[in-house]
Design an enzyme around this catalytic site. Structure first.
Site, mmCIF file in Angstrom:
data_model
loop_
_atom_site.group_PDB
_atom_site.id
_atom_site.type_symbol
_atom_site.label_atom_id
_atom_site.label_comp_id
_atom_site.label_asym_id
_atom_site.label_seq_id
_atom_site.Cartn_x
_atom_site.Cartn_y
_atom_site.Cartn_z
ATOM 1 N N HIS A 225 0.818 -1.221 0.000
ATOM 2 C CA HIS A 225 0.000 0.000 0.000
ATOM 3 C C HIS A 225 0.851 1.271 0.000
ATOM 4 O O HIS A 225 0.426 2.307 -0.526
ATOM 5 C CB HIS A 225 -0.941 0.000 1.211
ATOM 6 C CG HIS A 225 -1.917 -1.154 1.172
ATOM 7 N ND1 HIS A 225 -2.560 -1.625 2.290
ATOM 8 C CD2 HIS A 225 -2.336 -1.937 0.143
ATOM 9 C CE1 HIS A 225 -3.342 -2.657 1.957
ATOM 10 N NE2 HIS A 225 -3.226 -2.854 0.662
ATOM 11 N N HIS A 464 -0.917 -8.160 4.847
ATOM 12 C CA HIS A 464 0.458 -7.663 4.720
ATOM 13 C C HIS A 464 0.507 -6.314 3.983
ATOM 14 O O HIS A 464 1.449 -6.033 3.236
ATOM 15 C CB HIS A 464 1.374 -8.668 3.999
ATOM 16 C CG HIS A 464 1.070 -10.107 4.303
ATOM 17 N ND1 HIS A 464 0.794 -10.552 5.567
ATOM 18 C CD2 HIS A 464 0.982 -11.193 3.495
ATOM 19 C CE1 HIS A 464 0.552 -11.853 5.538
ATOM 20 N NE2 HIS A 464 0.646 -12.267 4.295
ATOM 21 N N CYS A 465 -0.533 -5.493 4.198
ATOM 22 C CA CYS A 465 -0.591 -4.170 3.559
ATOM 23 C C CYS A 465 -0.476 -4.296 2.041
ATOM 24 O O CYS A 465 0.183 -3.452 1.390
ATOM 25 C CB CYS A 465 0.477 -3.222 4.090
ATOM 26 S SG CYS A 465 0.351 -2.960 5.851
ATOM 27 N N ALA A 466 -1.044 -5.338 1.492
ATOM 28 C CA ALA A 466 -1.003 -5.515 0.029
ATOM 29 C C ALA A 466 -2.293 -6.229 -0.394
ATOM 30 O O ALA A 466 -2.265 -7.394 -0.781
ATOM 31 C CB ALA A 466 0.229 -6.303 -0.375
#
Ligand code: PMP
Length: 503
Positions: A225, A464-466
């Site tokens: 992100h 995982h911020c993705a």
């Protein structure tokens, strides 16, 4: 092979070193065994300390290593040889760290360098497989931070007393270490930021003034992100449009599609060198070269690559490169934005205040040139110094050796994980680091992480911020095991044995 031809793959690095050891010894040590290789030699040949050490180790006996004077041996605090000043040496990484036993990778010694790895967690031995989120810190970094606060602490640049000079020297030396580590032409290419996230935000924010409606910014489907949202915000403000390079089912970037996305409207191409979900190694050099043909700026997110692969700015040829200290065995709160000089010079300030100004009146302000222009306020001085120590630690291991160790371990882990019944890896990129995200059919992620936690194994669970790349594989979340320098085959075996017993 000339030293300017740098191969890309980890395997190639070892042969490069072998070639250098065989062919270039005379150039590295032109006169006699008394000639001392130093930082300049390393820069000239674009080698890191570990690589030079490897060459030294392979030299004939008459190039006795005693030719490296004691004061160049760069002792590390806590492990220093008597009398050596640990922080004023020219090129410390010439000395193998405790961990790099001659002739091989000494996993046990590396383990001993990291105090927290001896910690019992809930009564269990800690197995740290959450390196993608953050890495543990070696004694050399911890001791360096303590040394800073015990002997050097001061604000920098502004005062005229001894501690200010010590702190300023340590801070600027760390900047030089960063430059050397990533093969930047000069310390002036290095801006200290809080981390990769702030690095991307800085560039995305500063570049807005150069964007207009209809301009295009290209990212990839693999991005974390931190390399998506800052560009979305820039687009919202400027009317630029975000374009996304798709990936194959294996998780490789579709370079054919990338070629179609590029055009005269492309102003920025920002991609990760390594995916934090798939571990895919992205061919960033090719991506940069293609972007250049359209005059676009390029930013490489090195958050998941800098600690795992040799990176070299001359080689990558990008305009910007970002990474975080805490993912390269250094402290949290500090990170790096590398910028090509011309690229940094055209950018307006990001934040403003002290330190970044040349002169202020109420009518106008003149700014410092980069990098100071982008470092408003008091920096994380100790963090930068600790980051320098972390990079020296990695350099002493040798990034070629690090990437070889991790490539071997990743190959081993990939095979072992694939044999676990019901386990599905997210993506199967052909070129990868030791980042593995997976789900196990019929077993909730929390059950996986709960079982691992109870056994002392630390992995990450979530998106995982993705989120975009998870959704590309029809998932909302996954379990992620990610490797670092201290991990071993035994730890992989242990992980796999726990996963096997889950269904
Ligand atoms: N990019 C990638 C690929 C990452 O993996 C991360 C951290 N997970 C970041 C950017 C952001 O790093 P930081 O939180 O240290 O700024």
């Amino acid at each position: 092979m000339t030293t300017n031809e740098f191969p890309a793959g980890a395997g190639d690095w070892s042969s490069l070193i072998a070639d250098l050891a065989a062919d270039r010894a005379g150039e590295l040590f032109p006169t006699s065994p008394a000639a001392v290789p130093d930082r300049e030699t390393a820069r000239e040949f674009r080698l890191d300390g570990g690589e030079l050490q490897t060459i030294i180790d392979r030299l004939p006996a008459d190039f006795a290593r005693t030719s490296v004077p004691a004061e160049a041996s760069g002792a590390i605090p806590g492990h220093s040889s008597a009398g050596a000043d640990p922080f004023q040496n020219g090129f410390r990484p010439l000395v193998a760290p405790l961990a790099a036993a001659p002739g091989g990778w000494d996993a046990q010694a590396i383990h001993r360098d990291f105090p927290i790895l001896s910690e019992k967690v809930d009564g269990k031995n800690l197995v740290w497989l959450d390196n993608g989120a953050t890495t543990q810190k070696p004694r050399q970094v911890i001791d360096r931070l303590v040394y800073f606060y015990e002997h050097e602490n001061s604000n920098i640049h502004r005062s005229a007393h001894t501690l200010a000079a010590r702190a300023s020297d340590a801070f600027e030396k760390a900047r030089g270490t960063v430059a050397g580590f990533i093969g930047a032409p000069s310390a002036e290419n290095i801006v200290f930021v809080r981390g990769a996230t702030e690095g991307v935000n800085l560039v995305a924010s500063a570049c807005r003034s150069r964007q207009k409606p209809g301009d295009e910014i290209i990212v990839s489907h693999l991005e974390q992100h931190a390399n998506i949202v800052p560009w979305q915000l820039a687009c919202q403000e400027t009317g630029a449009v975000l374009k996304v390079i798709p990936v194959t089912d294996r998780g490789e970037l579709r370079l054919d599609e990338y070629g179609r996305l590029l055009g005269p409207r492309t102003k920025m191409v920002a991609v990760a060198q390594v995916s934090n979900v798939l571990g895919a190694i992205v061919p960033v050099r090719e991506i940069v070269q293609a972007a250049k043909r359209y005059g676009a700026l390029t930013l490489i997110d090195g958050a998941q690559s800098a600690a795992h692969l040799p990176v070299n700015m001359a080689e990558l040829d990008c305009d910007f490169f970002v990474f975080s200290g805490h993912k390269v065995y250094g402290p949290t709160g500090i990170g790096v934005l590398y910028g090509r000089r011309e690229a940094l010079e055209i950018m307006p300030p990001y934040q403003s205040g002290g330190n970044m100004i040349a002169d202020v009146t109420f009518g106008r302000t003149l700014y410092q040139p980069p990098p100071a222009r982008f470092e408003a306020g008091t920096a994380d001085i100790a963090g930068a110094v600790g980051l320098g120590a972390a990079l020296e630690y990695l350099s002493a291991l040798g990034m070629a050796a690090v990437s070889l160790h991790e490539a071997e371990l990743a190959a081993y882990a990939g095979e072992a994980l694939r044999r676990v019944n019901g386990l599905r890896l997210v993506g199967e990129p052909p070129e990868r680091t030791g980042v593995f995200s997976f789900v196990i059919d019929g077993v909730a992620d929390e059950a996986v992480s709960g079982r691992l936690r109870a056994a002392g194994v630390a992995v990450r669970v979530g998106h995982h911020c993705a989120q975009p790349i998870h959704r590309r594989f029809s998932l909302e979340r996954s379990v992620r095991a990610s490797l670092g320098v201290y991990n071993t085959r035994e730890e992989i075996d242990f992980l796999v044995s726990l996963l096997r017993n889950l269904r």
